[in-house]
Design a protein around this motif. Structure first.
Motif, mmCIF file in Angstrom:
data_model
loop_
_atom_site.group_PDB
_atom_site.id
_atom_site.type_symbol
_atom_site.label_atom_id
_atom_site.label_comp_id
_atom_site.label_asym_id
_atom_site.label_seq_id
_atom_site.Cartn_x
_atom_site.Cartn_y
_atom_site.Cartn_z
ATOM 1 N N PHE A 248 0.830 -1.194 0.000
ATOM 2 C CA PHE A 248 0.000 0.000 0.000
ATOM 3 C C PHE A 248 0.868 1.248 0.000
ATOM 4 O O PHE A 248 1.957 1.265 0.572
ATOM 5 C CB PHE A 248 -0.954 0.003 1.211
ATOM 6 N N VAL A 249 0.371 2.302 -0.637
ATOM 7 C CA VAL A 249 1.108 3.558 -0.716
ATOM 8 C C VAL A 249 0.962 4.320 0.599
ATOM 9 O O VAL A 249 -0.139 4.475 1.123
ATOM 10 C CB VAL A 249 0.593 4.421 -1.890
ATOM 11 N N VAL A 250 2.098 4.788 1.115
ATOM 12 C CA VAL A 250 2.131 5.621 2.311
ATOM 13 C C VAL A 250 2.823 6.918 1.934
ATOM 14 O O VAL A 250 3.877 6.909 1.300
ATOM 15 C CB VAL A 250 2.899 4.934 3.465
ATOM 16 N N GLU A 251 2.210 8.025 2.287
ATOM 17 C CA GLU A 251 2.813 9.338 2.072
ATOM 18 C C GLU A 251 3.231 9.896 3.421
ATOM 19 O O GLU A 251 2.433 9.953 4.353
ATOM 20 C CB GLU A 251 1.821 10.300 1.425
ATOM 21 N N LEU A 252 4.486 10.288 3.537
ATOM 22 C CA LEU A 252 4.945 11.047 4.695
ATOM 23 C C LEU A 252 5.037 12.490 4.224
ATOM 24 O O LEU A 252 5.610 12.776 3.169
ATOM 25 C CB LEU A 252 6.300 10.546 5.175
ATOM 26 N N ALA A 253 4.465 13.403 4.981
ATOM 27 C CA ALA A 253 4.414 14.802 4.577
ATOM 28 C C ALA A 253 4.903 15.697 5.704
ATOM 29 O O ALA A 253 4.537 15.500 6.859
ATOM 30 C CB ALA A 253 2.999 15.195 4.177
ATOM 31 N N GLN A 254 5.718 16.640 5.332
ATOM 32 C CA GLN A 254 6.204 17.666 6.267
ATOM 33 C C GLN A 254 5.628 18.994 5.803
ATOM 34 O O GLN A 254 5.683 19.316 4.607
ATOM 35 C CB GLN A 254 7.729 17.714 6.210
ATOM 36 N N GLU A 255 5.041 19.746 6.708
ATOM 37 C CA GLU A 255 4.499 21.045 6.331
ATOM 38 C C GLU A 255 5.635 22.010 6.047
ATOM 39 O O GLU A 255 6.591 22.104 6.819
ATOM 40 C CB GLU A 255 3.574 21.572 7.422
ATOM 41 N N ILE A 256 5.549 22.697 4.899
ATOM 42 C CA ILE A 256 6.535 23.692 4.492
ATOM 43 C C ILE A 256 5.787 24.945 4.066
ATOM 44 O O ILE A 256 4.565 24.928 3.878
ATOM 45 C CB ILE A 256 7.437 23.194 3.332
ATOM 46 N N GLU A 257 6.514 26.024 3.888
ATOM 47 C CA GLU A 257 5.897 27.265 3.433
ATOM 48 C C GLU A 257 5.447 27.097 1.987
ATOM 49 O O GLU A 257 6.177 26.561 1.156
ATOM 50 C CB GLU A 257 6.901 28.411 3.529
ATOM 51 N N ARG A 258 4.241 27.549 1.709
ATOM 52 C CA ARG A 258 3.726 27.483 0.342
ATOM 53 C C ARG A 258 4.418 28.547 -0.494
ATOM 54 O O ARG A 258 4.570 29.678 -0.053
ATOM 55 C CB ARG A 258 2.233 27.747 0.311
#
Length: 121
Positions: free
Chosen positions: A104-114
């Motif tokens: 299964f696909v897992v996304e790890l995401a870190q919030e950054i400035e848009r």
């Protein structure tokens, strides 16, 4: 829309700049501490670098982390199959897509400035 239980439904269309070169539809259901997002399946190659395959997986789970690059290094060293990333996304996340042991696909995401919107739009 929202209600007194703190739930809301957000639906939006996003036009990415010419460098991204595609329009996608995205909708999410937001509750306190949880989001369920729906992304157009046909756009998977641009997100994770491969098409959806018959028989699955049919979705992904996304988890927010403090340091996507650190997690990428740790997971690569452990032999985890990385699909794409780390990649900065226009919606304000630095993402890493990988496969879990069941495929299964897992996304790890870190919030950054848009980044600022492109000029002329």
């Amino acid at each position: 829309m929202g209600d007194s239980a703190g739930r809301s439904l957000v639906s939006r269309e996003a036009q990415l700049p010419p460098s991204g070169g595609w329009l996608h539809s995205y909708a999410e259901l937001v509750t306190e501490g949880t989001k369920l997002g729906l992304f157009e399946r046909a756009k998977l190659p641009e997100l994770i670098g491969r098409d959806a395959r018959a028989g699955g997986p049919g979705g992904e789970i996304a988890l927010l982390v403090e340091d996507v690059d650190g997690e990428a290094a740790r997971l690569r060293a452990a032999g985890v199959e990385i699909l794409r990333g780390p990649t900065d996304r226009l919606w304000g996340h630095r993402t890493l897509h990988l496969l879990d042991p069941d495929g299964f696909v897992v996304e790890l995401a870190q919030e950054i400035e848009r980044p600022p919107p492109p000029r002329g739009r």
